[in-house]
Each structure stands twice: as structure tokens, then as C-alpha cells.
Design a protein around this motif. Structure first.
Motif, PDB file in Angstrom:
ATOM      1  N   LEU A  62       0.829  -1.194   0.000  1.00  0.00           N
ATOM      2  CA  LEU A  62       0.000   0.000   0.000  1.00  0.00           C
ATOM      3  C   LEU A  62       0.865   1.246   0.000  1.00  0.00           C
ATOM      4  N   THR A  63       0.349   2.299  -0.601  1.00  0.00           N
ATOM      5  CA  THR A  63       0.981   3.615  -0.543  1.00  0.00           C
ATOM      6  C   THR A  63      -0.078   4.602  -0.074  1.00  0.00           C
ATOM      7  N   LEU A  64       0.283   5.414   0.908  1.00  0.00           N
ATOM      8  CA  LEU A  64      -0.630   6.420   1.448  1.00  0.00           C
ATOM      9  C   LEU A  64      -0.349   7.756   0.779  1.00  0.00           C
ATOM     10  N   VAL A  65      -1.403   8.532   0.547  1.00  0.00           N
ATOM     11  CA  VAL A  65      -1.288   9.771  -0.225  1.00  0.00           C
ATOM     12  C   VAL A  65      -1.803  10.947   0.595  1.00  0.00           C
ATOM     13  N   SER A  66      -1.072  12.061   0.499  1.00  0.00           N
ATOM     14  CA  SER A  66      -1.504  13.328   1.088  1.00  0.00           C
ATOM     15  C   SER A  66      -0.851  14.462   0.310  1.00  0.00           C
ATOM     16  N   HIS A  67      -1.407  15.639   0.441  1.00  0.00           N
ATOM     17  CA  HIS A  67      -0.791  16.840  -0.120  1.00  0.00           C
ATOM     18  C   HIS A  67      -0.119  17.661   0.978  1.00  0.00           C
ATOM     19  N   ASP A  68      -0.170  17.189   2.202  1.00  0.00           N
ATOM     20  CA  ASP A  68       0.336  17.916   3.361  1.00  0.00           C
ATOM     21  C   ASP A  68       1.606  17.234   3.880  1.00  0.00           C
ATOM     22  N   GLN A  69       2.703  17.949   3.900  1.00  0.00           N
ATOM     23  CA  GLN A  69       3.985  17.410   4.370  1.00  0.00           C
ATOM     24  C   GLN A  69       3.892  16.965   5.830  1.00  0.00           C
ATOM     25  N   MET A  70       3.064  17.619   6.632  1.00  0.00           N
ATOM     26  CA  MET A  70       2.906  17.252   8.044  1.00  0.00           C
ATOM     27  C   MET A  70       2.344  15.833   8.187  1.00  0.00           C
ATOM     28  N   VAL A  71       1.472  15.436   7.269  1.00  0.00           N
ATOM     29  CA  VAL A  71       0.908  14.086   7.314  1.00  0.00           C
ATOM     30  C   VAL A  71       2.012  13.058   7.095  1.00  0.00           C
ATOM     31  N   LEU A  72       2.852  13.297   6.095  1.00  0.00           N
ATOM     32  CA  LEU A  72       3.938  12.363   5.832  1.00  0.00           C
ATOM     33  C   LEU A  72       4.898  12.274   7.010  1.00  0.00           C
ATOM     34  N   ALA A  73       5.115  13.379   7.685  1.00  0.00           N
ATOM     35  CA  ALA A  73       6.024  13.389   8.829  1.00  0.00           C
ATOM     36  C   ALA A  73       5.494  12.515   9.965  1.00  0.00           C
ATOM     37  N   MET A  74       4.184  12.472  10.168  1.00  0.00           N
ATOM     38  CA  MET A  74       3.638  11.693  11.276  1.00  0.00           C
ATOM     39  C   MET A  74       3.403  10.231  10.917  1.00  0.00           C
ATOM     40  N   LEU A  75       3.411   9.891   9.629  1.00  0.00           N
ATOM     41  CA  LEU A  75       3.109   8.511   9.240  1.00  0.00           C
ATOM     42  C   LEU A  75       4.155   7.509   9.714  1.00  0.00           C
ATOM     43  N   GLN A  76       5.383   7.917   9.820  1.00  0.00           N
ATOM     44  CA  GLN A  76       6.408   6.989  10.314  1.00  0.00           C
ATOM     45  C   GLN A  76       6.081   6.571  11.749  1.00  0.00           C
ATOM     46  N   ASP A  77       5.636   7.516  12.565  1.00  0.00           N
ATOM     47  CA  ASP A  77       5.250   7.191  13.937  1.00  0.00           C
ATOM     48  C   ASP A  77       3.984   6.348  13.988  1.00  0.00           C
ATOM     49  N   ALA A  78       3.082   6.567  13.049  1.00  0.00           N
ATOM     50  CA  ALA A  78       1.790   5.887  13.053  1.00  0.00           C
ATOM     51  C   ALA A  78       1.810   4.543  12.327  1.00  0.00           C
ATOM     52  N   ALA A  79       2.870   4.217  11.619  1.00  0.00           N
ATOM     53  CA  ALA A  79       2.912   2.996  10.795  1.00  0.00           C
ATOM     54  C   ALA A  79       2.578   1.719  11.581  1.00  0.00           C
ATOM     55  N   PRO A  80       3.079   1.515  12.807  1.00  0.00           N
ATOM     56  CA  PRO A  80       2.694   0.294  13.537  1.00  0.00           C
ATOM     57  C   PRO A  80       1.186   0.217  13.809  1.00  0.00           C
ATOM     58  N   LEU A  81       0.567   1.346  14.082  1.00  0.00           N
ATOM     59  CA  LEU A  81      -0.880   1.359  14.296  1.00  0.00           C
ATOM     60  C   LEU A  81      -1.622   0.991  13.015  1.00  0.00           C
ATOM     61  N   LEU A  82      -1.139   1.491  11.893  1.00  0.00           N
ATOM     62  CA  LEU A  82      -1.782   1.201  10.614  1.00  0.00           C
ATOM     63  C   LEU A  82      -1.607  -0.264  10.233  1.00  0.00           C
ATOM     64  N   ARG A  83      -0.433  -0.829  10.499  1.00  0.00           N
ATOM     65  CA  ARG A  83      -0.223  -2.259  10.227  1.00  0.00           C
ATOM     66  C   ARG A  83      -1.138  -3.105  11.116  1.00  0.00           C
ATOM     67  N   ASN A  84      -1.309  -2.695  12.356  1.00  0.00           N
ATOM     68  CA  ASN A  84      -2.217  -3.398  13.251  1.00  0.00           C
ATOM     69  C   ASN A  84      -3.648  -3.342  12.726  1.00  0.00           C
ATOM     70  N   THR A  85      -4.030  -2.215  12.166  1.00  0.00           N
ATOM     71  CA  THR A  85      -5.352  -2.072  11.563  1.00  0.00           C
ATOM     72  C   THR A  85      -5.522  -3.061  10.410  1.00  0.00           C
ATOM     73  N   LEU A  86      -4.468  -3.233   9.620  1.00  0.00           N
ATOM     74  CA  LEU A  86      -4.521  -4.216   8.528  1.00  0.00           C
ATOM     75  C   LEU A  86      -4.705  -5.631   9.069  1.00  0.00           C
ATOM     76  N   VAL A  87      -3.976  -5.967  10.113  1.00  0.00           N
ATOM     77  CA  VAL A  87      -4.106  -7.301  10.714  1.00  0.00           C
ATOM     78  C   VAL A  87      -5.539  -7.508  11.195  1.00  0.00           C
ATOM     79  N   GLN A  88      -6.087  -6.523  11.886  1.00  0.00           N
ATOM     80  CA  GLN A  88      -7.461  -6.642  12.376  1.00  0.00           C
ATOM     81  C   GLN A  88      -8.452  -6.779  11.221  1.00  0.00           C
TER      82      GLN A  88
END
Length: 140
Positions: A62-88
Motif C-alpha cells: 500500500l501507498t498512502l497519499v496526502s498533499h500535506d507534508q505534516m501528514v507524511l512526517a507523522m506517518l512513520q510514527d503511526a505505521a505500527p498502528l496502521l499495520r495493526n489495523t490491517l491485521v485486524q
């Protein structure tokens, strides 16, 4: 004397305006949106799916898309939560359900977008993802 008082008051008003603008700018930096989309690829996701005959797997990129640089900056921190969402999301899926579901990729992308953004809100992330792209899918 009146002229000096007026000049001092005018200087104080200008200084207060400049100081207020600076303080407000520090508290609320302007949101700068990029003209072109920014992409954040997630690590390859592999999960086993239930099948009565053989071991079956879903491989998803998967690739996540945004036009906001702030979103990309926080995605590294949020990646484990997003992977957990995929598992669920895929943990109770069987092989037939997965194959059928991926016949409508836009629907899968929309479901994952909603789940990802809900997860981000629940964990107090202030930014949201604009789009989820399925860049590769393999169902064995």
C-alpha cells in the motif's frame, strides 16, 4: 508634547501588532499544501488467510497519499498502528472472501482509508490520510 505622546502610542501599537502577528504565526503555522501529491509507501504486508485445503497468503503493498507534508512526517510514527489495523481487518478473512473483495479494489481502498483515519483519530493524531493506493496485491 502631544506630538510625542501620539508618536509613542503609535510606536507601541505597531510593536504590539508585530508581536501579536509573530506570536500567532508561531502558534498556528500556515498549512502549506503541495501542488502534487506526496506518497508514503508502507512496508509489504503479508498475512495468512483461512483455507480448508492449503496454507494461503495475502501479500499487500500500500501507498498512502496526502498533499500535506505534516501528514507524511507523522506517518512513520503511526505505521505500527496502521499495520495493526490491517491485521485486524484481514485476520478473520478466508481465501474466497479475499479473492472476491479484491475484485473491487476502489472499495478496498476506501474501506482501508476509513479504517486508517479512524485509527489515527482514536490515537490523537491530528492529521488524516487523503487516499490509500493498492500498489501490489498477491493472493496465493
Amino acid at each position: 508634547m502631544k506630538a510625542i505622546v501620539i508618536i509613542v502610542i503609535a510606536a507601541l501599537l505597531v510593536a504590539a501588532g508585530v508581536g501579536g502577528s509573530y506570536w500567532y504565526g508561531q502558534k498556528n503555522p500556515p498549512v502549506v499544501e503541495q501542488a502534487k501529491p506526496l506518497f508514503y509507501p508502507l512496508d509489504r504486508f503479508v498475512i495468512s488467510v483461512d483455507s480448508p485445503q492449503h496454507s494461503r497468503y495475502l501479500v499487500l503493498e500500500l501507498t498512502l497519499v496526502s498533499h500535506d507534508q505534516m501528514v507524511l512526517a507523522m506517518l512513520q510514527d503511526a505505521a505500527p498502528l496502521l499495520r495493526n489495523t490491517l491485521v485486524q481487518h484481514f485476520s478473520n478473512s478466508n481465501h474466497v472472501d479475499v479473492k472476491t473483495g479484491f475484485k473491487d479494489i476502489p472499495q478496498v481502498q476506501e474501506q482501508l482509508l476509513e479504517k486508517f483515519n479512524l485509527t489515527l483519530r482514536q490515537h490523537k493524531f491530528s492529521h488524516q490520510i487523503e487516499q490509500v493506493l493498492v500498489t501490489n496485491v498477491f493472493i496465493q
